[in-house]
Write a protein that holds these residues in place. Structure first.
Motif, PDB file in Angstrom:
ATOM      1  N   ARG A  45      21.283 -20.903  -6.518  1.00 32.99           N
ATOM      2  CA  ARG A  45      20.814 -22.177  -7.058  1.00 32.99           C
ATOM      3  C   ARG A  45      19.478 -22.021  -7.756  1.00 32.99           C
ATOM      4  O   ARG A  45      18.772 -21.020  -7.603  1.00 32.99           O
ATOM      5  N   THR A  46      19.117 -23.061  -8.498  1.00 37.45           N
ATOM      6  CA  THR A  46      17.855 -23.073  -9.230  1.00 37.45           C
ATOM      7  C   THR A  46      17.405 -24.519  -9.368  1.00 37.45           C
ATOM      8  O   THR A  46      18.224 -25.449  -9.267  1.00 37.45           O
ATOM      9  N   PRO A  47      16.112 -24.788  -9.572  1.00 29.93           N
ATOM     10  CA  PRO A  47      15.677 -26.170  -9.783  1.00 29.93           C
ATOM     11  C   PRO A  47      16.423 -26.808 -10.940  1.00 29.93           C
ATOM     12  O   PRO A  47      16.681 -26.177 -11.970  1.00 29.93           O
ATOM     13  N   ASN A  48      16.773 -28.074 -10.778  1.00 34.59           N
ATOM     14  CA  ASN A  48      17.526 -28.797 -11.801  1.00 34.59           C
ATOM     15  C   ASN A  48      17.201 -30.274 -11.695  1.00 34.59           C
ATOM     16  O   ASN A  48      16.404 -30.690 -10.852  1.00 34.59           O
ATOM     17  N   PHE A  49      17.829 -31.076 -12.532  1.00 32.72           N
ATOM     18  CA  PHE A  49      17.504 -32.500 -12.569  1.00 32.72           C
ATOM     19  C   PHE A  49      17.893 -33.223 -11.287  1.00 32.72           C
ATOM     20  O   PHE A  49      17.334 -34.272 -10.977  1.00 32.72           O
ATOM     21  N   GLY A  94      11.538 -21.378  -4.357  1.00 31.10           N
ATOM     22  CA  GLY A  94      11.762 -19.954  -4.529  1.00 31.10           C
ATOM     23  C   GLY A  94      11.886 -19.476  -5.957  1.00 31.10           C
ATOM     24  O   GLY A  94      11.778 -18.273  -6.213  1.00 31.10           O
ATOM     25  N   VAL A  95      12.110 -20.385  -6.905  1.00 36.27           N
ATOM     26  CA  VAL A  95      12.348 -19.983  -8.292  1.00 36.27           C
ATOM     27  C   VAL A  95      11.100 -20.169  -9.146  1.00 36.27           C
ATOM     28  O   VAL A  95      10.653 -19.248  -9.834  1.00 36.27           O
ATOM     29  N   ASN A  96      10.526 -21.364  -9.113  1.00 38.77           N
ATOM     30  CA  ASN A  96       9.334 -21.658  -9.903  1.00 38.77           C
ATOM     31  C   ASN A  96       8.084 -21.752  -9.032  1.00 38.77           C
ATOM     32  O   ASN A  96       7.179 -22.534  -9.297  1.00 38.77           O
ATOM     33  N   ASP A  97       8.024 -20.924  -7.993  1.00 35.46           N
ATOM     34  CA  ASP A  97       6.864 -20.932  -7.102  1.00 35.46           C
ATOM     35  C   ASP A  97       5.756 -20.000  -7.571  1.00 35.46           C
ATOM     36  O   ASP A  97       4.672 -19.971  -6.986  1.00 35.46           O
ATOM     37  N   GLY A  98       6.025 -19.189  -8.587  1.00 36.33           N
ATOM     38  CA  GLY A  98       5.037 -18.286  -9.143  1.00 36.33           C
ATOM     39  C   GLY A  98       5.208 -16.860  -8.650  1.00 36.33           C
ATOM     40  O   GLY A  98       5.825 -16.635  -7.615  1.00 36.33           O
ATOM     41  N   PRO A  99       4.664 -15.897  -9.399  1.00 36.32           N
ATOM     42  CA  PRO A  99       4.014 -16.074 -10.697  1.00 36.32           C
ATOM     43  C   PRO A  99       4.992 -16.572 -11.768  1.00 36.32           C
ATOM     44  O   PRO A  99       6.172 -16.253 -11.715  1.00 36.32           O
ATOM     45  N   LEU A 100       4.449 -17.329 -12.706  1.00 30.47           N
ATOM     46  CA  LEU A 100       5.283 -17.966 -13.716  1.00 30.47           C
ATOM     47  C   LEU A 100       5.382 -17.167 -15.013  1.00 30.47           C
ATOM     48  O   LEU A 100       6.380 -17.263 -15.721  1.00 30.47           O
ATOM     49  N   THR A 101       4.360 -16.416 -15.347  1.00 34.27           N
ATOM     50  CA  THR A 101       4.329 -15.728 -16.637  1.00 34.27           C
ATOM     51  C   THR A 101       4.593 -14.231 -16.478  1.00 34.27           C
ATOM     52  O   THR A 101       4.285 -13.634 -15.444  1.00 34.27           O
ATOM     53  N   ILE A 102       5.117 -13.640 -17.517  1.00 32.29           N
ATOM     54  CA  ILE A 102       5.372 -12.203 -17.488  1.00 32.29           C
ATOM     55  C   ILE A 102       4.054 -11.437 -17.475  1.00 32.29           C
ATOM     56  O   ILE A 102       3.972 -10.322 -16.936  1.00 32.29           O
ATOM     57  N   GLY A 103       2.987 -12.026 -18.007  1.00 27.94           N
ATOM     58  CA  GLY A 103       1.689 -11.383 -17.948  1.00 27.94           C
ATOM     59  C   GLY A 103       1.212 -11.176 -16.518  1.00 27.94           C
ATOM     60  O   GLY A 103       0.637 -10.125 -16.180  1.00 27.94           O
ATOM     61  N   GLU A 104       1.446 -12.170 -15.662  1.00 25.55           N
ATOM     62  CA  GLU A 104       1.079 -12.035 -14.254  1.00 25.55           C
ATOM     63  C   GLU A 104       1.898 -10.937 -13.577  1.00 25.55           C
ATOM     64  O   GLU A 104       1.381 -10.175 -12.744  1.00 25.55           O
ATOM     65  N   VAL A 105       3.178 -10.870 -13.920  1.00 22.28           N
ATOM     66  CA  VAL A 105       4.044  -9.837 -13.338  1.00 22.28           C
ATOM     67  C   VAL A 105       3.561  -8.453 -13.752  1.00 22.28           C
ATOM     68  O   VAL A 105       3.390  -7.550 -12.922  1.00 22.28           O
ATOM     69  N   VAL A 106       3.325  -8.274 -15.039  1.00 21.58           N
ATOM     70  CA  VAL A 106       2.907  -6.960 -15.540  1.00 21.58           C
ATOM     71  C   VAL A 106       1.556  -6.560 -14.963  1.00 21.58           C
ATOM     72  O   VAL A 106       1.325  -5.379 -14.647  1.00 21.58           O
ATOM     73  N   ALA A 107       0.657  -7.518 -14.784  1.00 22.47           N
ATOM     74  CA  ALA A 107      -0.654  -7.195 -14.211  1.00 22.47           C
ATOM     75  C   ALA A 107      -0.506  -6.617 -12.806  1.00 22.47           C
ATOM     76  O   ALA A 107      -1.213  -5.665 -12.430  1.00 22.47           O
ATOM     77  N   LYS A 108       0.416  -7.152 -12.016  1.00 23.16           N
ATOM     78  CA  LYS A 108       0.642  -6.626 -10.669  1.00 23.16           C
ATOM     79  C   LYS A 108       1.255  -5.230 -10.718  1.00 23.16           C
ATOM     80  O   LYS A 108       0.931  -4.363  -9.897  1.00 23.16           O
ATOM     81  N   VAL A 109       2.123  -5.011 -11.676  1.00 24.18           N
ATOM     82  CA  VAL A 109       2.731  -3.684 -11.833  1.00 24.18           C
ATOM     83  C   VAL A 109       1.665  -2.655 -12.178  1.00 24.18           C
ATOM     84  O   VAL A 109       1.586  -1.566 -11.586  1.00 24.18           O
ATOM     85  N   GLU A 110       0.834  -2.983 -13.135  1.00 27.73           N
ATOM     86  CA  GLU A 110      -0.205  -2.042 -13.565  1.00 27.73           C
ATOM     87  C   GLU A 110      -1.253  -1.830 -12.481  1.00 27.73           C
ATOM     88  O   GLU A 110      -1.812  -0.724 -12.352  1.00 27.73           O
TER      89      GLU A 110
END
Length: 522
Positions: A258-262, A269-285
């Protein structure tokens, strides 16, 4: 030497050593059949199963330590796998494309091989146009999900309920991809059919499985045996979401279903963060890893129905945050999250803008970026505007009070501005990318709409300009489509063969027939 080192590692694990934290122990091919003849030669389809085991002490998978272990202290798993391979391994292009199935449905063919006017459904394993095979890709469908092709370890909790360790799904994809790219054989000696021919590995996933790939990367699963698993990732319509499977569930479906919907805007669990790919990549690096080269594609409908703007702005305000150097992001203007021929449960006909050509072109550009460091097209996004309190827009989750959901700005006709502009948008026959209804029906919230322009001028002088006013004749329309298609090709978003198909379709569009319904060129 490579074969000897692999054999030594396998023997060490079989003896109870710690040379490998995770591994494929068996590749079992149950059937093989001819798949067709393509530009890269004959292809074959292999259906089977992979089995592997994990060290609970070495894995960041919740509850894995509670599952039963074998005599060596390891936890086993199994999963379905389907391979599409050149019969002559040397005929391939060196790239392994690993598709992450969506709710048990393979998606690679629907994304890349779908013919015009006949969108392929998720789960369709037929060759379609054969684009992937013509280009020489080896394709692996690796099933990972509870109840949908994966055999996950389980345990009994304190209340006597059986629980499945769903996070093993990430390990399954990691181990299978690494095995196919690097191992000469499994631990039992069965040969890897791709041994020695893969020099780069690309991961692809749409929607749920675009979120899979981002979460996979976030939590460190893109490393195996000290090396990177995916050199590139092609992530489709994942919104600002992640995948909540690092938990144990009771089934029968997975926590990723499932995912958030109307109807349930704050589903967790889906839109709880991180929200941006920049945040994800920062953790990887920050972990010292080199992230893969990534392309993220959004549909227009994703902005209204899946909070895609939060993937650009994060949890605060309306300004786009910078993208890392390893990432490109593309909005396909006017497109729907799902392209279908009919949606009988919805109030309006679904959108039909065919964005498979953009998927094909950007895959080629991603592969060139990974293989030869060829510069990809620059990020191309639609300008946005806040949609606060708009009931047709899924608003920000309550857990992020500073987040503002935005939607694309539109021109006087109602078509979105900016983004990757296929000829459907550059030379429109109607308005693309509107919201369908009822939005509380999840499918209807994703299929969008297409509203055709009138064929003749409105006698009252109201309404949008008609087709007759926009295009004096078919030749004018076809020429404008040709110009727009060549522009998209020059920008890297169409391949020459798709340009030809689009222009031919425009030449067959019955603009001059007042009895024929207006429809977008496909």
């Amino acid at each position: 030497m490579k074969h000897l080192l692999w054999a030594a590692a396998c023997l060490a694990v079989l003896a109870g050593g710690s040379a490998a934290h995770a591994r494929v122990t068996r590749l079992e091919i149950a059937s093989e059949q001819a798949y067709g003849s393509f530009a890269a030669g004959e292809y074959r389809r292999l259906d089977g199963r992979i089995a592997g085991d994990l060290s609970p002490e070495a894995e960041s998978v919740p509850d894995l330590d509670k599952a039963p272990r074998d005599a060596a202290g390891r936890v086993s798993y199994g999963a379905r796998i389907v391979l599409f391979l050149p019969r002559d391994p040397a005929a391939g292009n060196g790239a392994l494309l690993v598709d992450v199935p969506n709710r048990g449905n393979a998606y690679a063919n629907a994304l890349y091989n779908a013919p015009r006017t006949v969108p392929m459904a998720a789960g369709d394993l037929s060759a379609g146009t054969g684009f992937l095979e013509d280009r020489g890709y080896a394709v692996a469908e690796v099933y990972w999900e509870l109840g949908r092709g994966a055999e996950l370890p389980s345990f009994t909790d304190a209340e006597g309920r059986r629980r499945f360790v769903e996070g093993v799904g990430f390990a399954i994809v990691r181990d299978a991809a690494d095995f196919l790219a690097h191992a000469p054989a499994d631990a039992a000696g069965t040969a890897n059919p791709l041994a020695g021919v893969v020099n780069r590995t690309l991961g692809t996933g749409k929607s749920q499985d675009g979120r899979f790939l981002k979460t996979f990367l976030l939590h460190g699963f893109n490393r195996a045996e000290g090396r990177r698993v995916f050199d590139g990732m092609h992530v489709f319509v994942s919104g600002a979401g992640l995948l909540p499977i690092l938990q144990s569930g009771t089934g029968p479906v997975s926590s990723a279903d499932r995912t958030p919907n109307f109807s349930d805007p704050d589903y967790p669990g889906v839109n709880d963060g991180p929200l941006t790919i920049g945040e994800v990549v920062a953790k990887v690096e920050a972990r010292g890893e080199v992230p893969p080269k990534m392309m993220l594609l959004n549909s227009t409908v994703d902005y209204a129905s899946l909070r895609a703007s939060l993937g650009r702005t994060g949890a605060q305000g309306t300004a786009d945050l910078p993208l890392p150097g390893n990432v490109r992001m593309y909005d396909v203007a006017g497109s729907s999250h799902v392209t279908v021929v009919a949606a009988p449960a919805c109030e309006r006909p679904p959108g039909r803008l065919d964005w498979a050509p953009v998927a094909r072109a950007t895959l080629q550009r991603l592969d060139g970026w990974v293989a030869r460091n060829e510069a990809p097209p620059a990020t191309r996004l639609m300008p946005l505007q806040p949609a606060t309190d708009d009931p047709t827009v899924l608003q920000a989750p309550k857990s992020f009070p500073g987040a503002v959901v935005q939607v694309p700005q539109r021109d006087a006709d109602g078509n979105p501005l900016g983004g990757v502009r296929l000829p459907d948008l550059a030379v429109p026959l109607g308005v693309h990318g509107g919201q369908n209804a009822p939005l509380t029906t999840f499918t209807c919230s994703l299929v969008g709409t297409f509203r055709p322009f009138p064929r003749s001028p409105d006698a009252t002088g109201g309404g949008p300009a008609s087709l007759a006013e926009r295009y004096p004749d078919r030749q004018d329309y076809v020429n404008k489509v040709r110009v727009a298609a060549r522009a998209a090709e020059a920008e890297g978003f169409l391949l020459p063969e798709d340009v030809a198909v689009i222009v031919n379709a425009a030449a067959e569009t019955p603009l001059a027939d007042p009895k024929a319904p207006a429809s977008p060129p496909r």
